[in-house]
Design a protein around this motif. Structure first.
Motif, mmCIF file in Angstrom:
data_model
loop_
_atom_site.group_PDB
_atom_site.id
_atom_site.type_symbol
_atom_site.label_atom_id
_atom_site.label_comp_id
_atom_site.label_asym_id
_atom_site.label_seq_id
_atom_site.Cartn_x
_atom_site.Cartn_y
_atom_site.Cartn_z
ATOM 1 N N ILE A 20 0.859 -1.200 0.000
ATOM 2 C CA ILE A 20 0.000 0.000 0.000
ATOM 3 C C ILE A 20 0.886 1.239 0.000
ATOM 4 O O ILE A 20 1.591 1.502 0.977
ATOM 5 C CB ILE A 20 -0.963 0.017 1.212
ATOM 6 C CG1 ILE A 20 -1.801 -1.268 1.242
ATOM 7 C CG2 ILE A 20 -1.884 1.252 1.144
ATOM 8 C CD1 ILE A 20 -2.742 -1.357 2.427
ATOM 9 N N LYS A 21 0.860 1.976 -1.068
ATOM 10 C CA LYS A 21 1.758 3.134 -1.186
ATOM 11 C C LYS A 21 0.997 4.452 -1.361
ATOM 12 O O LYS A 21 1.624 5.501 -1.565
ATOM 13 C CB LYS A 21 2.709 2.940 -2.378
ATOM 14 C CG LYS A 21 3.676 1.782 -2.187
ATOM 15 C CD LYS A 21 4.627 2.041 -1.024
ATOM 16 C CE LYS A 21 5.315 0.764 -0.564
ATOM 17 N NZ LYS A 21 5.866 0.863 0.791
ATOM 18 N N THR A 22 -0.333 4.422 -1.281
ATOM 19 C CA THR A 22 -1.110 5.650 -1.469
ATOM 20 C C THR A 22 -1.014 6.529 -0.216
ATOM 21 O O THR A 22 -0.725 6.037 0.882
ATOM 22 C CB THR A 22 -2.587 5.321 -1.737
ATOM 23 O OG1 THR A 22 -3.078 4.523 -0.662
ATOM 24 C CG2 THR A 22 -2.755 4.584 -3.040
ATOM 25 N N HIS A 23 -1.272 7.816 -0.376
ATOM 26 C CA HIS A 23 -1.179 8.751 0.743
ATOM 27 C C HIS A 23 -2.553 9.124 1.290
ATOM 28 O O HIS A 23 -2.729 10.185 1.883
ATOM 29 C CB HIS A 23 -0.407 10.006 0.302
ATOM 30 C CG HIS A 23 1.043 9.737 0.042
ATOM 31 N ND1 HIS A 23 1.881 10.628 -0.587
ATOM 32 C CD2 HIS A 23 1.813 8.647 0.314
ATOM 33 C CE1 HIS A 23 3.087 10.106 -0.682
ATOM 34 N NE2 HIS A 23 3.072 8.914 -0.157
ATOM 35 N N ASP A 24 -3.529 8.248 1.104
ATOM 36 C CA ASP A 24 -4.867 8.491 1.658
ATOM 37 C C ASP A 24 -5.051 7.640 2.924
ATOM 38 O O ASP A 24 -4.081 7.284 3.575
ATOM 39 C CB ASP A 24 -5.933 8.176 0.598
ATOM 40 C CG ASP A 24 -5.738 6.801 -0.016
ATOM 41 O OD1 ASP A 24 -5.010 5.990 0.599
ATOM 42 O OD2 ASP A 24 -6.288 6.533 -1.095
ATOM 43 N N MET A 25 -6.300 7.274 3.231
ATOM 44 C CA MET A 25 -6.565 6.523 4.462
ATOM 45 C C MET A 25 -6.460 5.007 4.250
ATOM 46 O O MET A 25 -6.864 4.228 5.131
ATOM 47 C CB MET A 25 -7.974 6.860 4.982
ATOM 48 C CG MET A 25 -8.149 8.283 5.469
ATOM 49 S SD MET A 25 -7.169 8.628 6.961
ATOM 50 C CE MET A 25 -8.142 7.795 8.194
ATOM 51 N N THR A 27 -4.027 2.688 4.230
ATOM 52 C CA THR A 27 -3.257 1.917 5.216
ATOM 53 C C THR A 27 -4.001 1.876 6.551
ATOM 54 O O THR A 27 -4.098 0.820 7.196
ATOM 55 C CB THR A 27 -1.854 2.544 5.407
ATOM 56 O OG1 THR A 27 -1.171 2.477 4.152
ATOM 57 C CG2 THR A 27 -1.055 1.830 6.457
ATOM 58 N N TYR A 28 -4.542 3.017 6.921
ATOM 59 C CA TYR A 28 -5.262 3.124 8.196
ATOM 60 C C TYR A 28 -6.468 2.174 8.203
ATOM 61 O O TYR A 28 -6.674 1.401 9.143
ATOM 62 C CB TYR A 28 -5.728 4.572 8.391
ATOM 63 C CG TYR A 28 -6.214 4.900 9.779
ATOM 64 C CD1 TYR A 28 -5.373 5.505 10.713
ATOM 65 C CD2 TYR A 28 -7.514 4.600 10.174
ATOM 66 C CE1 TYR A 28 -5.807 5.802 11.986
ATOM 67 C CE2 TYR A 28 -7.957 4.889 11.452
ATOM 68 C CZ TYR A 28 -7.101 5.497 12.349
ATOM 69 O OH TYR A 28 -7.529 5.792 13.613
#
Lengths: 52, 459
Positions: A20-25, A27-28
């Motif tokens: 998971i490399k996106t900068h949104d939620m 991973t959370y």
């Protein structure tokens, strides 16, 4: 069997480090779903102590 | 945008609430005393007769300390989603350990009639090993407990005119008083009430901060790589360094380990674990969400961009509506007190049962330990998170013995626990990255060597 369960949970928790490399939620939310699913499994499976 | 007040006005309200909190907690502890505190069994583990809900709430309130609302909010603010992952690894590990080892430890504590955690270890590995476990617990948990006092005193100082040192003194009196009066039943009941306050105040804080920035979910990508792992802060090395000691927390920290002795039956034990898991998941989501929301607001210029992460929560409190700041402030005090008095009571049980074998010494140790913790806290050593992790790292030296207790018939443990503890002390001093891993590796190696050598001699 229990070792497989533990390994599966730990590996599932490590997925964001690789996949998971996106900068949104994402991973959370992913970590929340994994722990919530494991908690539900813990709650619904039969424990050793219940078989005493 | 949050507006920071110029000061004043909060002092009397906070003092009044603090007084109400102290009186209410003391009344609960006094009421709990009526259910029996004469024997060690009643005083330290509530006669092994606690229901699932109270067991879960006291487990949660003991586990989740001022670190959550002060340390973790700041850590999420400063370092992003990695802080959440670190805490989620802890929760997943705890669920694993509690669901597998919890029933075995619960059953063993009854078979051995053990009251303190060291007593359980001592039944298999001998008195010297039990005493070593007590000493290690004392050394490791004094900084951890001190970190609770530091966290809460920073908040009290920021919110009112009460000085840092006075705040430490007030906290210390409450810690000693409730543990001394009501024993574990008093602590468990006050924990349960405070656990509810902790969750409610976190919900209110999150709703409030979200109402200030409803576009949070759309703006979160503004903080860039802080929302992914690994990143410039959460390197794999840091993750291993912080996560390993916390992963095994449930079995290495005596204050939570001892709570496995208290459920009244098998059903209560399972409820304790599951309800604790629900509490933990909810509380962690709320606390880390708060940190991330404040970071996004800081990037937008709606909240101060702070370099000291431990000041994030105090800054938020001073900017909230007064009633809300008071509620969250009291919840932080509650989180610190519930953790600290459980630790002090657990240490006292070990001093009483495993060192002096004297009830009076155990009771007196509550006062002595609390004063020691307060004095250590007054020096404000290092960062709160670093202190907490150091404690958990040193306590890892107990973990091999607990596994051996369950899985083997080994009877020698003193060498393993001492060598791994000393390894932990030396490597922490040298600032070695993987001290936790090394403590475990050395502990298991020495345990195997000592017991296999012994078997060889016998054979």
């Amino acid at each position: 069997m229990r070792a497989v369960e533990f390994a599966a949970v730990i590996l599932a928790m490590l997925v964001p480090f690789i996949a998971i490399k996106t900068h949104d939620m994402a991973t959370y939310i992913y970590w929340t779903v994994v722990v919530a699913a494991y908690l539900a499994y813990t709650a619904f499976r039969r424990w050793d102590v219940e078989q005493l | 945008m949050l507006t920071l007040p110029s000061g004043g006005g909060m002092l009397n309200s906070f003092e009044t609430l603090l007084l109400f909190y102290a009186v209410a907690g003391t009344a609960i502890a006094l009421y709990a005393r009526k259910f029996g505190v004469k024997s060690d069994d009643e005083y330290y583990i509530a006669g092994r007769n606690v229901g699932g809900v109270i067991s879960a709430l006291t487990y949660a309130a003991t586990t989740y300390s001022a670190f959550m609302m002060v340390g973790l909010v700041g850590l999420a603010y400063a370092s992003g989603v990695g802080a959440y992952g670190f805490e989620m690894f802890y929760l997943a590990g705890t669920l694993m350990l509690l669901s597998y080892y919890g029933p075995k430890i619960w059953k063993l504590s009854r078979e051995y009639d053990a009251v303190s955690p060291a007593e359980l270890i001592g039944k298999r590995f001998g008195k010297s090993t039990a005493v070593a476990m007590v000493i290690i617990s004392l050394v490791a948990l004094i900084p951890y407990t001190s970190s609770q006092l530091i966290g809460v005193s920073l908040v009290i100082e920021r919110m009112s005119g009460i000085s840092f040192m006075t705040a430490i003194s007030i906290s210390a009196v409450l810690i000693a008083l409730w543990a001394f009066i009501g024993g574990l039943r008093g602590v468990a009941w006050t924990d349960a009430v405070q656990g509810v306050i902790m969750i409610l105040s976190a919900v209110i804080a999150v709703v409030y901060v979200f109402s200030l920035n409803p576009g949070f979910f759309g703006q979160v990508s503004e903080i860039g790589d802080l929302m992914a792992v690994p990143n410039r802060i959460w390197t794999p090395q840091l993750f291993i360094k912080l996560t390993v000691p916390w992963f095994f927390f449930a079995l290495t920290n005596p204050q939570v380990f001892q709570r496995l002795f208290i459920p009244k039956d098998e059903k209560a034990l399972k409820r304790m674990v599951v309800y604790f898991g629900i509490f933990g998941l909810l509380y962690t989501v709320l606390v880390t969400m708060l940190g991330l929301m404040l970071r996004v607001m800081a990037e937008n210029g709606d909240f101060p961009l702070l370099k000291d992460r431990d000041l994030v929560t105090p800054t938020l409190l001073s900017a909230m509506p007064e009633w809300m700041g008071l509620l969250v402030g009291i919840s932080i005090l509650a989180a610190a007190i519930t953790t600290a008095n459980s630790i002090i009571l657990s240490l006292s049980s070990m001093v009483s049962r495993d060192v002096f074998k004297n009830q009076m010494a155990g009771r007196a140790s509550i006062l002595v330990l609390t004063v020691t913790v307060a004095l250590f806290a007054s020096t404000r050593p290092s960062y709160i998170v670093e202190l907490a992790v150091m404690s958990s790292t040193l306590l890892l030296s107990i973990f091999p013995l607990i596994l051996a207790l369950i899985h083997t018939k080994f009877s020698r443990g003193l060498e393993a626990v001492l060598v791994s503890f000393l390894t932990g002390l030396v490597l922490r001093y040298l600032k070695f990255q993987f001290t936790g891993v090394a403590v475990l590796a050395v502990g298991f190696a020495v345990l195997l060597a000592a017991n296999l050598t012994k078997r060889g001699k016998i054979g």
